[in-house]
Structures are given as C-alpha cells and as structure tokens.
Design a protein around this motif. Structure first.
Motif, short mmCIF file in Angstrom:
data_model
loop_
_atom_site.label_atom_id
_atom_site.label_comp_id
_atom_site.label_asym_id
_atom_site.label_seq_id
_atom_site.Cartn_x
_atom_site.Cartn_y
_atom_site.Cartn_z
N VAL A 172 33.85 40.19 26.98
CA VAL A 172 33.99 40.75 28.34
C VAL A 172 34.70 39.77 29.26
N LEU A 173 34.23 38.52 29.30
CA LEU A 173 34.88 37.54 30.18
C LEU A 173 36.29 37.22 29.70
N GLY A 174 36.51 37.30 28.38
CA GLY A 174 37.87 37.11 27.87
C GLY A 174 38.81 38.19 28.36
N LEU A 175 38.32 39.43 28.34
CA LEU A 175 39.14 40.54 28.85
C LEU A 175 39.39 40.40 30.35
N ILE A 176 38.37 39.99 31.08
CA ILE A 176 38.54 39.77 32.53
C ILE A 176 39.60 38.70 32.76
N GLY A 177 39.56 37.63 31.96
CA GLY A 177 40.56 36.58 32.10
C GLY A 177 41.95 37.04 31.77
N ASP A 178 42.10 37.92 30.79
CA ASP A 178 43.42 38.42 30.41
C ASP A 178 43.96 39.44 31.42
N VAL A 179 43.07 40.21 32.02
CA VAL A 179 43.52 41.27 32.92
C VAL A 179 43.64 40.77 34.36
N PHE A 180 42.63 40.05 34.84
CA PHE A 180 42.60 39.66 36.25
C PHE A 180 42.92 38.19 36.49
N GLY A 181 42.92 37.39 35.43
CA GLY A 181 43.27 35.99 35.60
C GLY A 181 42.17 35.05 35.15
N ARG A 182 42.58 33.84 34.76
CA ARG A 182 41.61 32.83 34.32
C ARG A 182 40.69 32.41 35.45
#
Length: 348
Positions: free
Chosen positions: A88-98
């Motif tokens: 989940v946090l990986g997807l958030i990082g890829d979509v919305f930024g690190r």
C-alpha cells in the motif's frame, strides 16, 4: 542527466562503483544532514514497534489474562499486516510521491503508538478490558502496516537520492537507525522498569514509553513534511499521466515477480533470516531471561552490547558492499548469521 532504467530478464547485474573513503564519508554525511527526518523517523518507528516486545510481561497482565502465548500472538499479528503495508505505501509512493509515503508512514505509526499508551485495561473492569484488547489488536495491525510501509519508503527514498558510488554506505543507515531505535526502546523500558518497579509498571508505568514517543515523533513528522520530492520521481512524473499510475505500478510488481522470481525468493529468505535472529535472539530472549530471574542490569548490558555491535559494524558492511557488491556481502553475512544463530537458539 536522469534516465529511467528498465532492466529485462537478461540485463546484467548492477556494478557497484567503489568510492574513495573520503568521498564516501561526504556522501553519507550529505544523506544524514539533508534527509535526517527519514532517519529519525525510521529510528522512532522501530523504537515504537519493539516496545511491545520488551513490555510484553505487563501486557500479559493487563490485556491477556497472564497468558504469555496470547501476548506474543498480539506481537506477532503485526507481521501479518507488514506485507500489506509495504504494498500500500509502495503504491502511494509511486502514485503520489516518495514524500507523501514517508509522511504517511511516520504519522500513522506515531498515532497508533501513542494511542496504545492510552488504552483501558482489565484493571478498569471486564468491559473496559475487552474494549482495550480489541483496540490494541487494531492498533497493532495498523502499526504493522505502517512499519512495512516504512521499510519500502525509506529504502526507495535513499536509493534515489544517494550517490551510486557509495550507495551501500548510505543504505546501511536504515538498519543502523532501526537498531538505534531498538536500543532506545530497550533502554527506555528497562530504565522505567528499574526506577518504578514491577508493581507500578504493571499498573501505569508501561504507558510511559509509548507516550514518550510523541515529542520526537512530532519532530520527525515536521521534518518529513518539509522534505522535497526525489528528482527521479519528478522525472517520471514528467513522462507519465496521473491516470492509470496505480495500475501501471501493480503491473510492474507483477513483471518483477514473473521475471525475477528466483531472486525474489532469495531476497525473502535473506530478510527472514536476520528477522528471526533479531526478534528471537535479541528481543524474546531478553524477556525470557527476565522471567528466569536475570537482574535488569545484566539484561540491559546484554541487549545494549548486541545492538551497539550492529551499529558499529553497519558502516563496515556498507563499505565492503560498495567495494565487492551486495550479493557477495549478503552471502558472507548469511553464512555468519547461520553459524551464530544455530547455537543461539539451542542455548535459549
């Protein structure tokens, strides 16, 4: 100068570039000086995560009707949520930024930790104790999810901002600060235990280490909110539309597993081995020694010595990995871990 590198199944392995010692120190110092909120937050996340294990005897009394097995199951449920949190946090990082992923991770971890220190227990009655137990399980799951996300987020961030010539030396700051958090958790717990005694710790003192995380945690949240986005993510933003990012990210995960599944399995084993040693040998064993009557001074010295050895050896391992490559270093450390881990588990 930035390029997006896409590796096929037949692509050659990454070749580490050895940096001069002085240059490597400068690179690592730049990471520490510029991205300290990541490292501070990482230390705090592992401080918060391991608190439960050191305080498990008091959780047994207050939440689990003196059952050691039930209390350790309460600790173990966090591991169920960790893979989910990484995705989940990986997807958030890829979509919305690190930056967004790093901020979300520390905020969720701090909130779930502080709330654990505010829970009602069975000392307040059966109804209050049952509510507290249910909330504890929920908060532990949330804590596990954000811990899994922290690993993915911080690793990605430092990989993208670190200098390739000394990347391993920069990346070892992640396990180093994680072990620093574990050391702080151990010292804080045993200090309160020695100062207050078992009776006060059982009644109310067990809450203090959780509440103590609020101040440095707030500083880490403030620092991560002020971080800039990585240049690599901004470059990818310029090439991709916002729509369909999550789908593309999931497709890349599938491509990784399909193309590199042997390496993925090796990687899982490489992570599982030190995790078992850490939680079994360095955490559970100290609690077990407490139940067998070992004085607090000896337990503190044993735990602190082990953790300090990890902190001292981390830069050495980073330098060796920068010089000889990560695979060779992982192989040697894996052999050493197996050689030392088997006698440890036999002894405990």
């Amino acid at each position: 100068k930035l390029q997006r590198i896409q590796r096929s199944a037949s692509a050659p392995a990454v070749v580490f570039q050895q940096a001069p010692m002085g240059a490597a120190r400068e690179d690592v110092w730049h990471v520490i000086k510029t991205y300290w909120p990541l490292l501070l937050g990482n230390a705090l996340e592992w401080y918060e995560f391991t608190l439960f294990s050191y305080l498990s005897p008091y959780f047994q009394v207050n939440f689990f009707h003196r059952s050691a097995v039930a209390a350790w199951l309460g600790f173990a449920i966090t591991f169920v949520a960790r893979p989910f949190g990484g995705v989940v946090l990986g997807l958030i990082g890829d979509v919305f930024g690190r930056k967004v992923a790093a901020f979300t991770s520390i905020f969720g971890m701090l909130l779930s930790t502080v709330l654990q220190g505010c829970l009602p227990t069975y000392q307040s009655g059966p109804a209050a104790g049952f509510i507290g137990l249910c909330l504890l399980v929920v908060l532990r799951l949330i804590q596990g999810m954000f811990t899994g996300g922290e690993i993915a987020t911080v690793s990605t961030y430092i990989t993208e901002v670190g200098n390739p010539r000394s990347l391993a030396s920069s990346l070892v700051m992640i396990p180093a600060t994680a072990n620093l958090g574990n050391l702080l958790s151990l010292l804080v717990t045993f200090t309160f235990e020695g100062a207050l005694g078992d009776a006060a710790m059982t009644q109310w003192g067990w809450r203090l280490p959780f509440l103590l995380a609020l101040l440095p945690g707030s500083l880490a949240i403030w620092g991560r909110g002020r971080l800039g986005e990585t240049a690599m993510f901004l470059a990818s933003e310029a090439e991709e539309l916002e729509t369909g990012k999550a789908k593309r990210a999931m497709m890349k995960i599938w491509e990784l597993v399909a193309s590199y599944w042997p390496q993925v399995l090796i990687g899982l084993g490489a992570v599982a081995a030190p995790a078992i040693n850490f939680y079994g040998g360095m955490t559970w064993s100290l609690v077990s020694l407490k139940k067998h009557g070992l004085p607090i001074d000896f337990r503190t010295a044993a735990g602190a010595t082990t953790t300090c050895m990890v902190l001292l050896l981390a830069p050495v391992v980073g330098c060796v990995a920068d010089k000889h490559g990560a695979a060779w270093t992982q192989f040697i450390t894996g052999l050493a871990l197996a050689a030392a881990g088997v006698p440890l588990f036999i002894s405990i």
